[in-house]
Design a protein around this motif. Sequence first.
Motif, short mmCIF file in Angstrom:
data_model
loop_
_atom_site.label_atom_id
_atom_site.label_comp_id
_atom_site.label_asym_id
_atom_site.label_seq_id
_atom_site.Cartn_x
_atom_site.Cartn_y
_atom_site.Cartn_z
N VAL A 205 -47.93 7.82 21.03
CA VAL A 205 -47.30 7.89 19.72
C VAL A 205 -46.15 6.89 19.69
CG1 VAL A 205 -46.05 9.37 18.09
CG2 VAL A 205 -47.92 10.32 19.46
N PRO A 206 -46.09 6.02 18.69
CA PRO A 206 -44.97 5.07 18.61
C PRO A 206 -43.63 5.81 18.57
CG PRO A 206 -46.68 4.54 17.01
CD PRO A 206 -47.04 5.87 17.58
N MET A 207 -42.62 5.21 19.15
CA MET A 207 -41.31 5.86 19.19
C MET A 207 -40.76 6.11 17.79
SD MET A 207 -39.17 7.08 21.43
CE MET A 207 -39.33 6.19 22.97
N TRP A 208 -41.02 5.18 16.87
CA TRP A 208 -40.50 5.39 15.51
C TRP A 208 -41.12 6.63 14.88
CZ3 TRP A 208 -43.56 5.85 11.26
CH2 TRP A 208 -44.84 5.29 11.28
N LEU A 209 -42.39 6.90 15.19
CA LEU A 209 -43.05 8.07 14.62
C LEU A 209 -42.57 9.34 15.30
CD1 LEU A 209 -45.08 9.34 12.72
CD2 LEU A 209 -46.89 8.76 14.34
N SER A 210 -42.42 9.30 16.62
CA SER A 210 -41.95 10.47 17.35
C SER A 210 -40.56 10.89 16.89
CB SER A 210 -41.93 10.17 18.86
OG SER A 210 -41.33 11.23 19.56
N GLU A 236 -26.15 -1.79 5.36
CA GLU A 236 -26.85 -3.05 5.61
C GLU A 236 -27.71 -3.46 4.41
OE1 GLU A 236 -27.26 -2.75 10.50
OE2 GLU A 236 -29.04 -2.64 9.22
N VAL A 237 -28.43 -2.49 3.86
CA VAL A 237 -29.32 -2.78 2.73
C VAL A 237 -28.52 -3.24 1.53
CG1 VAL A 237 -30.99 -1.78 1.11
CG2 VAL A 237 -31.13 -1.24 3.55
N ARG A 238 -27.40 -2.59 1.26
CA ARG A 238 -26.57 -3.00 0.13
C ARG A 238 -25.99 -4.39 0.33
NH1 ARG A 238 -24.90 2.47 0.40
NH2 ARG A 238 -23.03 1.87 1.56
N ALA A 239 -25.83 -4.77 1.60
CA ALA A 239 -25.35 -6.12 1.90
C ALA A 239 -26.47 -7.15 1.86
CB ALA A 239 -24.67 -6.13 3.27
N GLY A 240 -27.68 -6.71 1.56
CA GLY A 240 -28.79 -7.63 1.42
C GLY A 240 -29.64 -7.82 2.65
N THR A 241 -29.45 -6.97 3.67
CA THR A 241 -30.21 -7.10 4.91
C THR A 241 -31.20 -5.96 5.04
OG1 THR A 241 -28.35 -8.18 6.02
CG2 THR A 241 -30.08 -7.24 7.42
N LEU A 242 -32.47 -6.30 5.13
CA LEU A 242 -33.52 -5.32 5.36
C LEU A 242 -34.13 -5.55 6.74
CD1 LEU A 242 -35.53 -5.19 2.02
CD2 LEU A 242 -34.36 -3.27 3.09
N PRO A 243 -34.46 -4.50 7.47
CA PRO A 243 -35.14 -4.71 8.75
C PRO A 243 -36.50 -5.35 8.55
CG PRO A 243 -35.20 -2.39 8.14
CD PRO A 243 -34.30 -3.07 7.16
N ALA A 244 -36.89 -6.21 9.46
CA ALA A 244 -38.16 -6.92 9.33
C ALA A 244 -39.33 -6.11 9.86
CB ALA A 244 -38.08 -8.26 10.05
N ARG A 245 -39.06 -5.14 10.72
CA ARG A 245 -40.13 -4.39 11.38
C ARG A 245 -39.66 -2.98 11.65
NH1 ARG A 245 -38.28 -3.47 16.25
NH2 ARG A 245 -36.87 -4.95 17.27
N LEU A 246 -40.62 -2.11 11.91
CA LEU A 246 -40.28 -0.75 12.33
C LEU A 246 -39.62 -0.80 13.70
CD1 LEU A 246 -43.59 0.88 11.16
CD2 LEU A 246 -41.32 1.57 10.36
N PRO A 247 -38.71 0.11 13.98
CA PRO A 247 -38.02 0.07 15.27
C PRO A 247 -38.94 0.36 16.44
CG PRO A 247 -37.46 2.08 14.07
CD PRO A 247 -38.25 1.22 13.13
N GLU A 264 -32.48 6.08 11.49
CA GLU A 264 -32.56 6.14 10.04
C GLU A 264 -33.82 5.44 9.53
OE1 GLU A 264 -27.70 6.12 10.03
OE2 GLU A 264 -28.78 4.38 9.21
N GLU A 265 -34.13 4.31 10.12
CA GLU A 265 -35.35 3.59 9.74
C GLU A 265 -36.59 4.43 10.01
OE1 GLU A 265 -33.34 -0.74 10.87
OE2 GLU A 265 -34.96 0.10 12.09
N ALA A 266 -36.62 5.05 11.18
CA ALA A 266 -37.77 5.87 11.55
C ALA A 266 -37.89 7.09 10.64
CB ALA A 266 -37.64 6.30 13.01
N TRP A 267 -36.77 7.72 10.37
CA TRP A 267 -36.78 8.89 9.48
C TRP A 267 -37.32 8.53 8.11
CZ3 TRP A 267 -32.71 9.71 5.54
CH2 TRP A 267 -32.89 10.89 4.82
N LEU A 268 -36.85 7.41 7.56
CA LEU A 268 -37.28 7.03 6.23
C LEU A 268 -38.74 6.58 6.20
CD1 LEU A 268 -34.01 5.34 5.01
CD2 LEU A 268 -35.10 7.37 4.04
N ALA A 269 -39.25 6.04 7.30
CA ALA A 269 -40.67 5.72 7.37
C ALA A 269 -41.50 7.00 7.26
CB ALA A 269 -41.00 4.98 8.66
N CYS A 270 -41.08 8.04 7.97
CA CYS A 270 -41.82 9.31 7.91
C CYS A 270 -41.62 10.00 6.56
CB CYS A 270 -41.37 10.21 9.06
SG CYS A 270 -41.92 9.63 10.67
#
Length: 314
Positions: A205-210, A236-247, A264-270
């Motif tokens: 299981v990918p770490m982001w999903l776990s 970060e998002v309000r400053a205009g920076t979005l992550p390019a990939r899942l963690p 936070e990225e992983a939580w929001l993906a789920c």
Amino acid sequence: MSVPNGSHPGGSVPRGRRAVLAGMLALLSAGPLTGAGPLPAGRHGLPGVPDSLGTLAGRRTPAVPGPPGVSGVPGVPDVPDVPDVPAGLWPDGATVVRGRHSVVVGHRVPHAALRDLAATADRARRTVAEIWGPVRALVLHPATDAEAAALAGAGSTRGLAALATADRVIVLPSGYARLTATGRDVVITHELTHVATGATRGGRVPMWLSEGFADYAGYRDAGIAVRTVAAELAAEVRAGTLPARLPGPADFAPGAPRLAQAYEEAWLACRLVAERFGEKALVRLYGSDVGSTLGLSAAEFTRAWREYLRRELR
């Protein structure tokens, strides 16, 4: 699961993940505890600890029964779906408190604190059961962080509030005491989810999903605004920076520069999966892949997730 400086045991949940529950950590793929020695290091590569804590300081006292709600008290029925009480955890005895569907074992911890923890574990178990299925809720509350580290086989537990092994949750007293009541619910639910799911299932299981799935369960009924939970990522998002990939695994390593954001990225993906495809689809995704479960390529899912971050956090 860690807590930062500034968390407090009561009142409203402070703004920002670092003020609630930053840097969670589960000791994955650890074996059952026996009380005789440490577990192997978790998948995060934490070094082991000595074979034992040695003789515990203080007077050796036998385990004593507590007030109603504590195991062994006449008129308090055993619950068939709660785990057995482990023996031999501490040489000077332990106190066992049974919730409706949980068992809490404490060492030199006040009865009131153990009863509160049992109530928290009952709520956590109910949430996990609703999402995933039944889980046996066994929670250990040692007297010190050093005892917790020895039980878990962890070389370092700095900043943690609780952690999970294969079959139980272990409380880190100093970190747990600093959590709000809501924070405690989230932490115990997160860690009990790891127990129920088997965490990364040997790397399948990918770490982001776990971690994201455990956070999804933890925050599901917490009533905390998205921008509060994901305050660091939102900035970060309000400053205009979005992550390019899942963690990935390195993003969740202790000391990683964007550790809070990774969770936070992983939580929001789920959360995205549960909202768009349903909670059952999120459960099916655990151990599967986005193509088979969601009908999306990895690139399509990443694009949808980045757009979801932009929409939710700006």
